[in-house]
Design a protein around this motif. Sequence first.
Motif, mmCIF file in Angstrom:
data_model
loop_
_atom_site.group_PDB
_atom_site.id
_atom_site.type_symbol
_atom_site.label_atom_id
_atom_site.label_comp_id
_atom_site.label_asym_id
_atom_site.label_seq_id
_atom_site.Cartn_x
_atom_site.Cartn_y
_atom_site.Cartn_z
ATOM 1 N N CYS A 152 9.258 -6.817 -8.180
ATOM 2 C CA CYS A 152 9.057 -6.418 -6.781
ATOM 3 C C CYS A 152 9.651 -7.478 -5.854
ATOM 4 O O CYS A 152 10.324 -7.158 -4.861
ATOM 5 C CB CYS A 152 7.569 -6.249 -6.471
ATOM 6 N N LEU A 153 9.394 -8.739 -6.179
ATOM 7 C CA LEU A 153 9.914 -9.844 -5.372
ATOM 8 C C LEU A 153 11.439 -9.836 -5.363
ATOM 9 O O LEU A 153 12.071 -10.018 -4.309
ATOM 10 C CB LEU A 153 9.393 -11.168 -5.940
ATOM 11 N N ARG A 154 12.043 -9.608 -6.520
ATOM 12 C CA ARG A 154 13.508 -9.574 -6.609
ATOM 13 C C ARG A 154 14.084 -8.424 -5.785
ATOM 14 O O ARG A 154 15.153 -8.547 -5.181
ATOM 15 C CB ARG A 154 13.946 -9.466 -8.072
ATOM 16 N N MET A 155 13.381 -7.290 -5.768
ATOM 17 C CA MET A 155 13.795 -6.189 -4.897
ATOM 18 C C MET A 155 13.810 -6.639 -3.440
ATOM 19 O O MET A 155 14.743 -6.337 -2.688
ATOM 20 C CB MET A 155 12.823 -5.013 -5.039
ATOM 21 N N GLY A 156 12.758 -7.351 -3.068
ATOM 22 C CA GLY A 156 12.668 -7.849 -1.697
ATOM 23 C C GLY A 156 13.835 -8.753 -1.344
ATOM 24 O O GLY A 156 14.417 -8.645 -0.254
ATOM 25 N N PHE A 157 14.200 -9.651 -2.258
ATOM 26 C CA PHE A 157 15.325 -10.547 -2.018
ATOM 27 C C PHE A 157 16.617 -9.756 -1.806
ATOM 28 O O PHE A 157 17.421 -10.072 -0.909
ATOM 29 C CB PHE A 157 15.507 -11.503 -3.203
ATOM 30 N N LEU A 158 16.830 -8.731 -2.641
ATOM 31 C CA LEU A 158 18.048 -7.928 -2.507
ATOM 32 C C LEU A 158 18.122 -7.261 -1.145
ATOM 33 O O LEU A 158 19.167 -7.277 -0.478
ATOM 34 C CB LEU A 158 18.114 -6.867 -3.614
ATOM 35 N N TYR A 159 17.008 -6.654 -0.740
ATOM 36 C CA TYR A 159 16.995 -5.961 0.548
ATOM 37 C C TYR A 159 17.119 -6.931 1.724
ATOM 38 O O TYR A 159 17.757 -6.626 2.728
ATOM 39 C CB TYR A 159 15.707 -5.158 0.700
ATOM 40 N N ARG A 160 16.511 -8.093 1.609
ATOM 41 C CA ARG A 160 16.541 -9.045 2.720
ATOM 42 C C ARG A 160 17.906 -9.708 2.851
ATOM 43 O O ARG A 160 18.421 -9.873 3.962
ATOM 44 C CB ARG A 160 15.464 -10.102 2.530
ATOM 45 N N ASN A 161 18.484 -10.093 1.715
ATOM 46 C CA ASN A 161 19.774 -10.792 1.762
ATOM 47 C C ASN A 161 20.913 -9.866 2.154
ATOM 48 O O ASN A 161 21.842 -10.271 2.866
ATOM 49 C CB ASN A 161 20.076 -11.442 0.408
#
Length: 234
Positions: A152-161
């Motif tokens: 879930c955290l890695r998904m967040g990084f992808l969307y944020r970056n």
Amino acid sequence: MKRIFLSLFVFFTFLFSNDFDTALGYYQSKNYAKALPLLEFLCEQSSSAKSCFLLGYMYENGEGVSYSQDTAQRYYELSCDKKLSNACFNLALILESKDDIKNSRLNLYKACSLEHLNACKGLGMIYDEEKDGELALEFYKRACDLQDANSCLRMGFLYRNGDIVKQNTHLAQKAYTKACDLKDAKSCFVLAEFYLSEKNNRSAAKSNFGKSCDLGFSDGCVEYKKLLDNNISN
């Protein structure tokens, strides 16, 4: 006639299930001489996926048998064909060690489709590294749906970056929140930082730094205290 057949099917299913429990008991007590022939019979004659898997594991680790990666692979293949996710995953790892990347990945797909968390997460990381954002998101999401906070955290990084997928801070926040709700301390810390930098929401940031601290992340405690002291001084 159908009722008799069904009764016999239930009987033999129950019998073979009990036989696997017996074989597992032998294995756990390291009585491999008794475990091995029973597992071989159950795997090859009664299509027991668990028995095939355990045989693969024994050959892969040299437990009661001579180590043989090829034999382990054969038993994992039998078990994977019977839709045991752990077998597909272990098979993928063996194939990867043999540099058979195509078939390794194929078996990761099979394992993930059978809801093997590490297979889904592994595929997400592979595609993330290969800069295929769409597939990375797909498999991170599958792992996240299986309650893996790090995915879930890695998904967040992808969307944020927004480097390999279209930037979407709303979906980033949603992914970070899911990860934090799964009681991952680092995720709560990242969510708190997100609220500060993206939303300028000090109250939400303090709350999530506090969660991070409560979950044992020391940096969360430091940042929580900073915001708390700042509120007091103001």
